[in-house]
Design a protein around this motif. Structure first.
Motif, PDB file in Angstrom:
ATOM      1  N   LEU A  87      -3.732  -0.664   5.265  1.00  9.91           N
ATOM      2  CA  LEU A  87      -4.294  -1.750   6.059  1.00  9.91           C
ATOM      3  C   LEU A  87      -5.816  -1.644   6.096  1.00  9.91           C
ATOM      4  O   LEU A  87      -6.522  -2.655   6.040  1.00  9.91           O
ATOM      5  N   GLY A  91      -5.205  -4.208   2.705  1.00 12.50           N
ATOM      6  CA  GLY A  91      -3.917  -4.437   2.063  1.00 12.50           C
ATOM      7  C   GLY A  91      -3.894  -4.228   0.569  1.00 12.50           C
ATOM      8  O   GLY A  91      -2.836  -4.332  -0.044  1.00 12.50           O
ATOM      9  N   ILE A 134       1.992  -2.784   3.411  1.00 13.16           N
ATOM     10  CA  ILE A 134       1.476  -4.089   3.820  1.00 13.16           C
ATOM     11  C   ILE A 134       1.790  -5.181   2.795  1.00 13.16           C
ATOM     12  O   ILE A 134       1.824  -6.361   3.130  1.00 13.16           O
ATOM     13  N   ASN A 135       2.052  -4.790   1.540  1.00  9.59           N
ATOM     14  CA  ASN A 135       2.374  -5.788   0.522  1.00  9.59           C
ATOM     15  C   ASN A 135       3.866  -6.114   0.478  1.00  9.59           C
ATOM     16  O   ASN A 135       4.317  -6.853  -0.394  1.00  9.59           O
TER      17      ASN A 135
END
Length: 220
Positions: A87, A91, A134-135
Protein backbone atom coordinates in the motif's frame (compact mmCIF):
# COMPACT_ATOMS: atom_id res chain seq x y z
CA UNK A 1 42.28 -32.29 -9.03
CA UNK A 2 40.31 -29.59 -10.84
CA UNK A 3 38.25 -27.29 -8.60
CA UNK A 4 34.85 -25.91 -9.61
CA UNK A 5 33.07 -23.20 -7.66
CA UNK A 6 29.32 -22.71 -7.43
CA UNK A 7 27.75 -19.65 -5.82
CA UNK A 8 24.11 -19.64 -4.72
CA UNK A 9 22.87 -16.07 -5.27
CA UNK A 10 19.54 -14.91 -3.92
CA UNK A 11 17.37 -13.76 -1.03
CA UNK A 12 16.13 -15.41 2.17
CA UNK A 13 14.53 -18.23 0.13
CA UNK A 14 18.03 -19.23 -0.99
CA UNK A 15 19.30 -18.90 2.56
CA UNK A 16 16.37 -21.00 3.92
CA UNK A 17 15.81 -18.56 6.77
CA UNK A 18 14.51 -20.36 9.85
CA UNK A 19 16.35 -23.63 9.22
CA UNK A 20 19.63 -24.84 10.66
CA UNK A 21 22.50 -24.70 8.18
CA UNK A 22 22.55 -28.50 7.89
CA UNK A 23 18.88 -28.54 6.83
CA UNK A 24 19.11 -25.91 4.07
CA UNK A 25 18.87 -26.92 0.45
CA UNK A 26 22.29 -25.43 -0.49
CA UNK A 27 23.89 -27.68 2.12
CA UNK A 28 21.98 -30.70 0.83
CA UNK A 29 22.92 -29.88 -2.77
CA UNK A 30 26.55 -29.58 -1.67
CA UNK A 31 26.42 -33.00 -0.01
CA UNK A 32 24.65 -34.71 -2.92
CA UNK A 33 27.06 -33.37 -5.53
CA UNK A 34 30.17 -34.08 -3.45
CA UNK A 35 29.03 -37.68 -3.21
CA UNK A 36 28.26 -37.90 -6.93
CA UNK A 37 31.55 -36.38 -8.06
CA UNK A 38 33.79 -37.79 -5.35
CA UNK A 39 37.27 -38.52 -6.68
CA UNK A 40 36.65 -36.73 -9.98
CA UNK A 41 36.72 -33.02 -9.13
CA UNK A 42 36.97 -30.75 -6.11
CA UNK A 43 33.70 -28.86 -5.56
CA UNK A 44 33.47 -25.56 -3.72
CA UNK A 45 30.14 -24.02 -2.76
CA UNK A 46 29.39 -20.52 -1.47
CA UNK A 47 26.17 -18.74 -0.52
CA UNK A 48 25.66 -15.06 -1.33
CA UNK A 49 22.31 -13.85 -0.07
CA UNK A 50 20.61 -10.73 1.27
CA UNK A 51 17.32 -10.99 3.13
CA UNK A 52 14.38 -9.12 1.59
CA UNK A 53 16.50 -8.33 -1.48
CA UNK A 54 14.98 -7.87 -4.93
CA UNK A 55 16.71 -7.78 -8.31
CA UNK A 56 17.57 -4.10 -7.97
CA UNK A 57 19.66 -4.92 -4.91
CA UNK A 58 21.07 -7.97 -6.65
CA UNK A 59 22.41 -5.85 -9.50
CA UNK A 60 23.88 -3.34 -7.06
CA UNK A 61 25.99 -5.96 -5.30
CA UNK A 62 26.62 -8.24 -8.27
CA UNK A 63 30.08 -6.93 -9.10
CA UNK A 64 31.25 -6.75 -5.49
CA UNK A 65 30.01 -10.17 -4.42
CA UNK A 66 29.84 -12.29 -7.58
CA UNK A 67 31.68 -11.10 -10.66
CA UNK A 68 35.16 -10.87 -9.16
CA UNK A 69 34.57 -14.13 -7.26
CA UNK A 70 34.56 -15.79 -10.71
CA UNK A 71 32.30 -18.79 -10.06
CA UNK A 72 32.12 -21.59 -12.61
CA UNK A 73 28.38 -21.90 -11.91
CA UNK A 74 25.99 -19.29 -10.54
CA UNK A 75 22.48 -20.09 -9.34
CA UNK A 76 20.02 -17.19 -9.24
CA UNK A 77 16.79 -17.09 -7.24
CA UNK A 78 14.67 -13.93 -7.09
CA UNK A 79 11.05 -12.95 -7.62
CA UNK A 80 9.17 -13.12 -4.37
CA UNK A 81 10.41 -9.76 -3.08
CA UNK A 82 10.20 -8.16 -6.52
CA UNK A 83 6.54 -9.15 -6.79
CA UNK A 84 5.51 -7.80 -3.37
CA UNK A 85 2.70 -5.25 -3.60
CA UNK A 86 2.59 -2.63 -0.83
CA UNK A 87 0.00 0.00 0.00
CA UNK A 88 2.91 2.33 0.79
CA UNK A 89 4.04 1.83 -2.81
CA UNK A 90 0.61 3.00 -4.03
CA UNK A 91 -0.30 -0.60 -4.78
CA UNK A 92 2.47 -1.15 -7.32
CA UNK A 93 4.91 -4.05 -7.00
CA UNK A 94 8.33 -3.22 -5.60
CA UNK A 95 9.74 -4.14 -9.02
CA UNK A 96 7.43 -4.23 -12.04
CA UNK A 97 7.33 -7.32 -14.25
CA UNK A 98 9.04 -5.44 -17.09
CA UNK A 99 11.75 -4.17 -14.75
CA UNK A 100 12.19 -7.66 -13.28
CA UNK A 101 12.74 -9.11 -16.75
CA UNK A 102 15.18 -6.31 -17.61
CA UNK A 103 17.10 -6.84 -14.35
CA UNK A 104 17.49 -10.57 -14.98
CA UNK A 105 18.72 -9.94 -18.52
CA UNK A 106 21.11 -7.28 -17.24
CA UNK A 107 22.43 -9.74 -14.67
CA UNK A 108 23.08 -12.28 -17.42
CA UNK A 109 24.85 -9.70 -19.58
CA UNK A 110 27.10 -8.63 -16.71
CA UNK A 111 27.97 -12.22 -15.85
CA UNK A 112 28.86 -13.05 -19.44
CA UNK A 113 31.03 -9.95 -19.67
CA UNK A 114 33.05 -11.48 -16.83
CA UNK A 115 33.09 -14.93 -18.50
CA UNK A 116 30.52 -16.40 -16.12
CA UNK A 117 28.45 -18.32 -18.66
CA UNK A 118 26.81 -21.11 -16.69
CA UNK A 119 23.78 -19.71 -14.89
CA UNK A 120 21.04 -21.77 -13.26
CA UNK A 121 17.79 -19.89 -12.59
CA UNK A 122 15.58 -21.21 -9.80
CA UNK A 123 11.84 -20.64 -9.46
CA UNK A 124 10.29 -20.13 -6.03
CA UNK A 125 8.39 -22.48 -3.76
CA UNK A 126 4.69 -21.77 -3.13
CA UNK A 127 4.07 -19.90 0.11
CA UNK A 128 1.09 -20.53 2.39
CA UNK A 129 0.08 -16.93 3.11
CA UNK A 130 -3.68 -16.66 2.62
CA UNK A 131 -4.02 -12.87 2.55
CA UNK A 132 -4.74 -10.82 -0.56
CA UNK A 133 -2.42 -8.05 -1.70
CA UNK A 134 -3.73 -4.68 -2.82
CA UNK A 135 -3.93 -5.88 -6.44
CA UNK A 136 -6.41 -8.60 -5.47
CA UNK A 137 -3.98 -11.54 -5.76
CA UNK A 138 -2.36 -13.59 -3.02
CA UNK A 139 1.39 -13.15 -2.49
CA UNK A 140 1.97 -16.53 -4.10
CA UNK A 141 -0.16 -15.72 -7.14
CA UNK A 142 1.95 -12.62 -7.63
CA UNK A 143 5.17 -14.62 -7.32
CA UNK A 144 3.88 -17.14 -9.87
CA UNK A 145 3.71 -14.35 -12.44
CA UNK A 146 7.37 -13.56 -11.78
CA UNK A 147 8.34 -17.24 -11.92
CA UNK A 148 6.91 -17.27 -15.45
CA UNK A 149 9.35 -14.49 -16.32
CA UNK A 150 12.19 -16.50 -14.79
CA UNK A 151 11.29 -19.43 -17.04
CA UNK A 152 11.06 -17.16 -20.08
CA UNK A 153 14.41 -15.49 -19.43
CA UNK A 154 16.17 -18.81 -18.81
CA UNK A 155 14.76 -20.25 -22.03
CA UNK A 156 15.46 -17.28 -24.29
CA UNK A 157 18.93 -16.62 -22.85
CA UNK A 158 20.26 -20.19 -23.06
CA UNK A 159 20.47 -20.51 -19.28
CA UNK A 160 19.61 -23.55 -17.19
CA UNK A 161 16.43 -23.80 -15.13
CA UNK A 162 15.67 -25.63 -11.90
CA UNK A 163 11.88 -25.39 -11.79
CA UNK A 164 11.21 -25.80 -8.08
CA UNK A 165 7.65 -24.54 -8.35
CA UNK A 166 6.82 -27.21 -10.92
CA UNK A 167 8.44 -29.88 -8.75
CA UNK A 168 6.22 -28.82 -5.85
CA UNK A 169 2.98 -28.67 -7.84
CA UNK A 170 1.40 -31.62 -6.04
CA UNK A 171 2.18 -30.33 -2.55
CA UNK A 172 -0.03 -28.20 -0.33
CA UNK A 173 1.97 -25.04 0.51
CA UNK A 174 1.41 -25.74 4.20
CA UNK A 175 3.40 -28.95 3.75
CA UNK A 176 6.38 -26.96 2.51
CA UNK A 177 6.52 -23.90 4.75
CA UNK A 178 7.50 -23.09 8.30
CA UNK A 179 5.00 -21.59 10.73
CA UNK A 180 5.66 -18.16 9.18
CA UNK A 181 3.93 -19.56 6.04
CA UNK A 182 6.70 -18.03 3.95
CA UNK A 183 10.04 -19.78 4.29
CA UNK A 184 10.61 -23.39 3.37
CA UNK A 185 10.69 -26.18 5.97
CA UNK A 186 12.84 -29.32 5.86
CA UNK A 187 10.39 -31.09 3.53
CA UNK A 188 10.46 -28.21 1.10
CA UNK A 189 14.24 -27.89 1.35
CA UNK A 190 14.58 -31.55 0.39
CA UNK A 191 12.44 -31.01 -2.73
CA UNK A 192 14.57 -27.99 -3.59
CA UNK A 193 17.75 -30.05 -3.31
CA UNK A 194 16.36 -32.96 -5.33
CA UNK A 195 15.34 -30.52 -8.08
CA UNK A 196 18.46 -28.35 -8.16
CA UNK A 197 21.25 -30.91 -7.68
CA UNK A 198 20.60 -32.80 -10.96
CA UNK A 199 20.63 -29.53 -12.93
CA UNK A 200 23.96 -28.47 -11.45
CA UNK A 201 25.28 -32.00 -12.00
CA UNK A 202 24.46 -31.70 -15.71
CA UNK A 203 26.29 -28.38 -15.89
CA UNK A 204 29.31 -29.88 -14.11
CA UNK A 205 29.40 -32.82 -16.50
CA UNK A 206 29.39 -30.38 -19.43
CA UNK A 207 32.22 -28.41 -17.82
CA UNK A 208 34.31 -31.51 -17.25
CA UNK A 209 33.66 -32.78 -20.78
CA UNK A 210 34.54 -29.42 -22.34
CA UNK A 211 37.79 -29.13 -20.42
CA UNK A 212 38.77 -32.73 -21.20
CA UNK A 213 38.11 -32.02 -24.88
CA UNK A 214 40.29 -28.90 -24.76
CA UNK A 215 43.05 -30.88 -23.06
CA UNK A 216 42.85 -33.60 -25.71
CA UNK A 217 42.96 -31.04 -28.51
CA UNK A 218 46.02 -29.36 -27.01
CA UNK A 219 47.99 -32.62 -27.30
CA UNK A 220 47.17 -33.14 -30.98
Amino acid sequence: MKMYKTIFFGDSFTNCSGLSQLDTWPTMVHSMLNQQFEGRVNLQFEISVASQENTRGALERLQRDILFANPDILTVQYGTNDSTHLLSNKGAPLVSKDAFRFNLLKLIDKCRLFDIHRLVFITNHPVALDRYDINGLTPDQNTQLYDEIVREVASTSACHLADVRKAMANYNPNQLCLNDKIHVNTIGAKVYAETIAPVIATVLEDLISAENHELTESFK
